[in-house]
Design a protein around this motif. Structure first.
Motif, mmCIF file in Angstrom:
data_model
loop_
_atom_site.group_PDB
_atom_site.id
_atom_site.type_symbol
_atom_site.label_atom_id
_atom_site.label_comp_id
_atom_site.label_asym_id
_atom_site.label_seq_id
_atom_site.Cartn_x
_atom_site.Cartn_y
_atom_site.Cartn_z
ATOM 1 N N MET A 185 6.110 -13.195 1.758
ATOM 2 C CA MET A 185 4.771 -13.639 1.393
ATOM 3 C C MET A 185 3.954 -12.488 0.802
ATOM 4 N N THR A 186 4.059 -11.308 1.397
ATOM 5 C CA THR A 186 3.322 -10.144 0.908
ATOM 6 C C THR A 186 3.799 -9.745 -0.483
ATOM 7 N N SER A 187 5.107 -9.720 -0.668
ATOM 8 C CA SER A 187 5.668 -9.371 -1.977
ATOM 9 C C SER A 187 5.245 -10.383 -3.037
ATOM 10 N N PHE A 188 5.301 -11.658 -2.705
ATOM 11 C CA PHE A 188 4.900 -12.703 -3.649
ATOM 12 C C PHE A 188 3.427 -12.562 -4.019
ATOM 13 N N THR A 189 2.584 -12.304 -3.026
ATOM 14 C CA THR A 189 1.147 -12.164 -3.272
ATOM 15 C C THR A 189 0.868 -10.954 -4.157
ATOM 16 N N MET A 190 1.548 -9.859 -3.904
ATOM 17 C CA MET A 190 1.343 -8.668 -4.724
ATOM 18 C C MET A 190 1.789 -8.907 -6.157
ATOM 19 N N ARG A 191 2.918 -9.601 -6.326
ATOM 20 C CA ARG A 191 3.403 -9.876 -7.684
ATOM 21 C C ARG A 191 2.455 -10.797 -8.425
ATOM 22 N N GLN A 192 2.025 -11.862 -7.780
ATOM 23 C CA GLN A 192 1.166 -12.826 -8.456
ATOM 24 C C GLN A 192 -0.201 -12.231 -8.757
ATOM 25 N N GLY A 193 -0.767 -11.542 -7.795
ATOM 26 C CA GLY A 193 -2.101 -10.986 -7.991
ATOM 27 C C GLY A 193 -2.094 -9.744 -8.855
#
Length: 127
Positions: free
Chosen positions: A55-63
């Motif tokens: 979830m953290t990795s996905f959020t960092m990539r998207q944001g």
């Protein structure tokens, strides 16, 4: 006699179905219900930490990569839609090229150390 045994059998089926549905954590045919399986997974610390990392990795990539990079490139370098498309296509291509080596590295770490976290944790910093 015949109707009495059929009635008793039907009554037993109704009772069995009622007791099976009373227990929400089990299915009569397949064992534990999906809710019980999800509850079991969420209580596993290894699964929960992997989910949090994902979830953290996905959020960092998207944001960071997909939003802030576009704004930065447009305002700082004057990139247009076409140039941004090429940048994102290059990033996607690089991601695709690195999937196989990354999975092989994780498998080797599992064979060598018995744990994929030896590769997973440092790779989160690259994502």
């Amino acid at each position: 006699s015949a109707s009495a045994s059929a009635s008793a059998s039907a009554s037993a089926n109704v009772t069995a179905n009622a007791s099976a549905h009373a227990d929400a954590d089990t299915d009569t045919d397949t064992g534990p219900s999906n809710f019980a399986r999800a509850k079991s997974l969420m209580s596993d610390p290894a699964f929960a930490s992997a989910g949090l990392a994902n979830m953290t990795s996905f959020t960092m990539r998207q944001g960071g990569r997909n939003v802030l990079l576009a704004v930065f490139a447009m305002q700082t370098y004057g990139y247009g839609v076409g140039e941004l498309g090429m940048v994102y296509a290059a990033m996607a291509g690089l991601d695709l090229l690195l999937v196989a080596p990354s999975s092989q590295l994780a498998d080797e770490a599992y064979k060598r150390f018995g744990d994929r976290r030896a590769v997973l944790v440092p790779s989160l910093g690259l994502g």
